[in-house]
Design a protein around this motif. Structure first.
Motif, mmCIF file in Angstrom:
data_model
loop_
_atom_site.group_PDB
_atom_site.id
_atom_site.type_symbol
_atom_site.label_atom_id
_atom_site.label_comp_id
_atom_site.label_asym_id
_atom_site.label_seq_id
_atom_site.Cartn_x
_atom_site.Cartn_y
_atom_site.Cartn_z
ATOM 1 N N LYS A 193 -6.449 0.197 -4.524
ATOM 2 C CA LYS A 193 -6.157 -0.354 -3.203
ATOM 3 C C LYS A 193 -6.553 0.715 -2.194
ATOM 4 C CE LYS A 193 -2.510 -3.469 -4.563
ATOM 5 N NZ LYS A 193 -1.219 -4.025 -4.193
ATOM 6 N N SER A 194 -6.934 0.293 -1.006
ATOM 7 C CA SER A 194 -7.408 1.264 -0.015
ATOM 8 C C SER A 194 -6.327 2.259 0.367
ATOM 9 C CB SER A 194 -7.947 0.553 1.229
ATOM 10 O OG SER A 194 -6.913 -0.058 1.962
ATOM 11 N N LYS A 195 -5.057 1.839 0.344
ATOM 12 C CA LYS A 195 -3.990 2.769 0.730
ATOM 13 C C LYS A 195 -3.849 3.940 -0.246
ATOM 14 C CE LYS A 195 -0.292 0.038 -1.328
ATOM 15 N NZ LYS A 195 0.802 -0.855 -1.023
ATOM 16 N N GLU A 196 -4.406 3.817 -1.444
ATOM 17 C CA GLU A 196 -4.364 4.912 -2.411
ATOM 18 C C GLU A 196 -5.234 6.093 -1.973
ATOM 19 O OE1 GLU A 196 -4.719 3.683 -6.627
ATOM 20 O OE2 GLU A 196 -4.506 1.637 -5.841
ATOM 21 N N LEU A 197 -6.138 5.860 -1.022
ATOM 22 C CA LEU A 197 -6.993 6.932 -0.522
ATOM 23 C C LEU A 197 -6.308 7.769 0.556
ATOM 24 C CD1 LEU A 197 -10.325 4.916 -0.224
ATOM 25 C CD2 LEU A 197 -9.642 6.500 -2.052
ATOM 26 N N ILE A 198 -5.212 7.266 1.096
ATOM 27 C CA ILE A 198 -4.524 7.952 2.198
ATOM 28 C C ILE A 198 -3.612 9.035 1.660
ATOM 29 C CG2 ILE A 198 -2.905 7.663 4.122
ATOM 30 C CD1 ILE A 198 -3.908 4.725 4.287
ATOM 31 N N ASP A 199 -3.718 10.221 2.215
ATOM 32 C CA ASP A 199 -2.834 11.322 1.836
ATOM 33 C C ASP A 199 -1.610 11.272 2.742
ATOM 34 O OD1 ASP A 199 -1.839 13.651 0.639
ATOM 35 O OD2 ASP A 199 -2.724 14.874 2.220
ATOM 36 N N THR A 200 -0.575 10.604 2.290
ATOM 37 C CA THR A 200 0.619 10.406 3.119
ATOM 38 C C THR A 200 1.359 11.715 3.393
ATOM 39 O OG1 THR A 200 1.856 9.826 1.129
ATOM 40 C CG2 THR A 200 0.971 8.016 2.444
ATOM 41 N N SER A 201 1.284 12.684 2.491
ATOM 42 C CA SER A 201 2.005 13.940 2.712
ATOM 43 C C SER A 201 1.375 14.780 3.817
ATOM 44 C CB SER A 201 2.074 14.756 1.417
ATOM 45 O OG SER A 201 0.770 15.109 1.001
ATOM 46 N N ASN A 253 -0.697 13.609 6.408
ATOM 47 C CA ASN A 253 -0.953 12.956 7.686
ATOM 48 C C ASN A 253 0.044 13.316 8.769
ATOM 49 O OD1 ASN A 253 -3.434 11.470 7.675
ATOM 50 N ND2 ASN A 253 -2.556 10.354 5.974
ATOM 51 N N ALA A 254 1.323 13.321 8.471
ATOM 52 C CA ALA A 254 2.307 13.629 9.515
ATOM 53 C C ALA A 254 2.298 15.110 9.867
ATOM 54 C CB ALA A 254 3.689 13.197 9.062
ATOM 55 N N SER A 255 2.341 15.978 8.867
ATOM 56 C CA SER A 255 2.462 17.409 9.144
ATOM 57 C C SER A 255 1.196 18.012 9.733
ATOM 58 C CB SER A 255 2.869 18.161 7.883
ATOM 59 O OG SER A 255 1.934 17.936 6.855
ATOM 60 N N PRO A 289 -9.624 15.609 18.885
ATOM 61 C CA PRO A 289 -10.175 14.402 19.495
ATOM 62 C C PRO A 289 -9.965 13.169 18.637
ATOM 63 C CG PRO A 289 -11.885 15.670 18.453
ATOM 64 C CD PRO A 289 -10.615 16.482 18.336
ATOM 65 N N ASP A 290 -9.809 12.041 19.310
ATOM 66 C CA ASP A 290 -9.778 10.745 18.652
ATOM 67 C C ASP A 290 -8.679 10.634 17.603
ATOM 68 O OD1 ASP A 290 -13.341 10.901 18.632
ATOM 69 O OD2 ASP A 290 -12.049 10.094 20.181
ATOM 70 N N ASP A 291 -8.559 9.448 17.097
ATOM 71 C CA ASP A 291 -7.598 9.207 16.031
ATOM 72 C C ASP A 291 -8.289 9.414 14.693
ATOM 73 O OD1 ASP A 291 -5.421 8.564 17.635
ATOM 74 O OD2 ASP A 291 -6.106 6.507 17.866
ATOM 75 N N PHE A 292 -7.539 9.962 13.775
ATOM 76 C CA PHE A 292 -8.063 10.157 12.435
ATOM 77 C C PHE A 292 -6.885 10.214 11.484
ATOM 78 C CE2 PHE A 292 -7.184 14.339 14.044
ATOM 79 C CZ PHE A 292 -6.639 15.016 12.966
ATOM 80 N N ILE A 293 -7.176 10.053 10.211
ATOM 81 C CA ILE A 293 -6.165 10.236 9.184
ATOM 82 C C ILE A 293 -6.750 11.101 8.086
ATOM 83 C CG2 ILE A 293 -4.972 8.069 9.680
ATOM 84 C CD1 ILE A 293 -6.241 6.890 7.186
ATOM 85 N N VAL A 300 -10.704 11.832 8.188
ATOM 86 C CA VAL A 300 -11.707 10.780 8.321
ATOM 87 C C VAL A 300 -11.485 9.973 9.589
ATOM 88 C CG1 VAL A 300 -12.076 10.545 5.828
ATOM 89 C CG2 VAL A 300 -10.391 9.086 6.953
ATOM 90 N N GLY A 301 -12.579 9.518 10.142
ATOM 91 C CA GLY A 301 -12.557 8.527 11.207
ATOM 92 C C GLY A 301 -12.932 7.201 10.569
ATOM 93 N N ILE A 302 -12.231 6.132 10.937
ATOM 94 C CA ILE A 302 -12.452 4.827 10.316
ATOM 95 C C ILE A 302 -12.703 3.767 11.376
ATOM 96 C CG2 ILE A 302 -11.497 3.054 8.786
ATOM 97 C CD1 ILE A 302 -9.643 5.186 7.629
#
Length: 168
Positions: free
Chosen positions: A42-50, A52-54, A63-67, A79-81
């Motif tokens: 699933k695409s959410k498996e690519l997100i590093d949740t730990s 992103n916030a810190s 600049p810009d939004d990224f995760i 990454v920019g998406i």
């Protein structure tokens, strides 16, 4: 063919299930997963949740939004998406174009460090330093000059020379 020729990582993602339905070769290279591995994710498996916030809190001036995303080897990268919703063989899917923006963020941080350094240099100088543009607006001023006018350098920026004559 266009899908495969794109230099950004491209993903087709099922709107309902979040399953990755297709990925181009650039996605395989960027993340290190094979196409077969992606099609079981699933695409959410690519997100590093730990991270992103810190990390984003530390980089709030970026600049810009990224995760932050994860590669197969566990490394984290920004990454920019860009998303578009499309129909694909009768299914509602998201087309995600993903770009590694590490170099852009590094360049932004280098510029910010240089800007801070130059600000410190001109503020340490006891002489009046200022720059005006073609329309006679202040674009830069050191602290001693601005304080002489009863302002901060930030307050002075954008004002016209004629506007501050009342202060001198």
């Amino acid at each position: 063919q266009l899908f495969e020729l794109e230099s950004d990582a491209l993903f087709l993602i099922d709107e309902k299930t979040d399953r990755i339905l297709e990925v181009n070769a650039a996605g395989e290279r960027l993340y290190g997963f094979s196409r077969e591995e992606f099609l079981n994710m699933k695409s959410k498996e690519l997100i590093d949740t730990s991270s992103n916030a810190s990390l984003k809190a530390l980089l709030q001036e970026s600049p810009d939004d990224f995760i932050f995303h994860l590669r197969k080897d566990g490394s984290v990268f920004p990454v920019g998406i860009s998303f578009s919703r499309v129909d694909w063989y009768g299914k509602k899917v998201r087309l995600a174009a993903i770009r590694d923006i590490t170099e852009r963020l590094n360049a932004h941080h280098r510029i910010e460090r240089h800007r801070t350094f130059l600000r410190n240099v001109i503020d340490a100088n006891p002489n009046f330093i200022y720059v005006i543009d073609k329309e006679s607006r202040f674009v830069l001023a050191n602290r001693i000059f601005a304080e002489t006018l009863g302002m901060s350098p930030e307050q002075l920026i954008g004002k016209k020379v004629d506007d501050i004559s009342q202060y001198s």
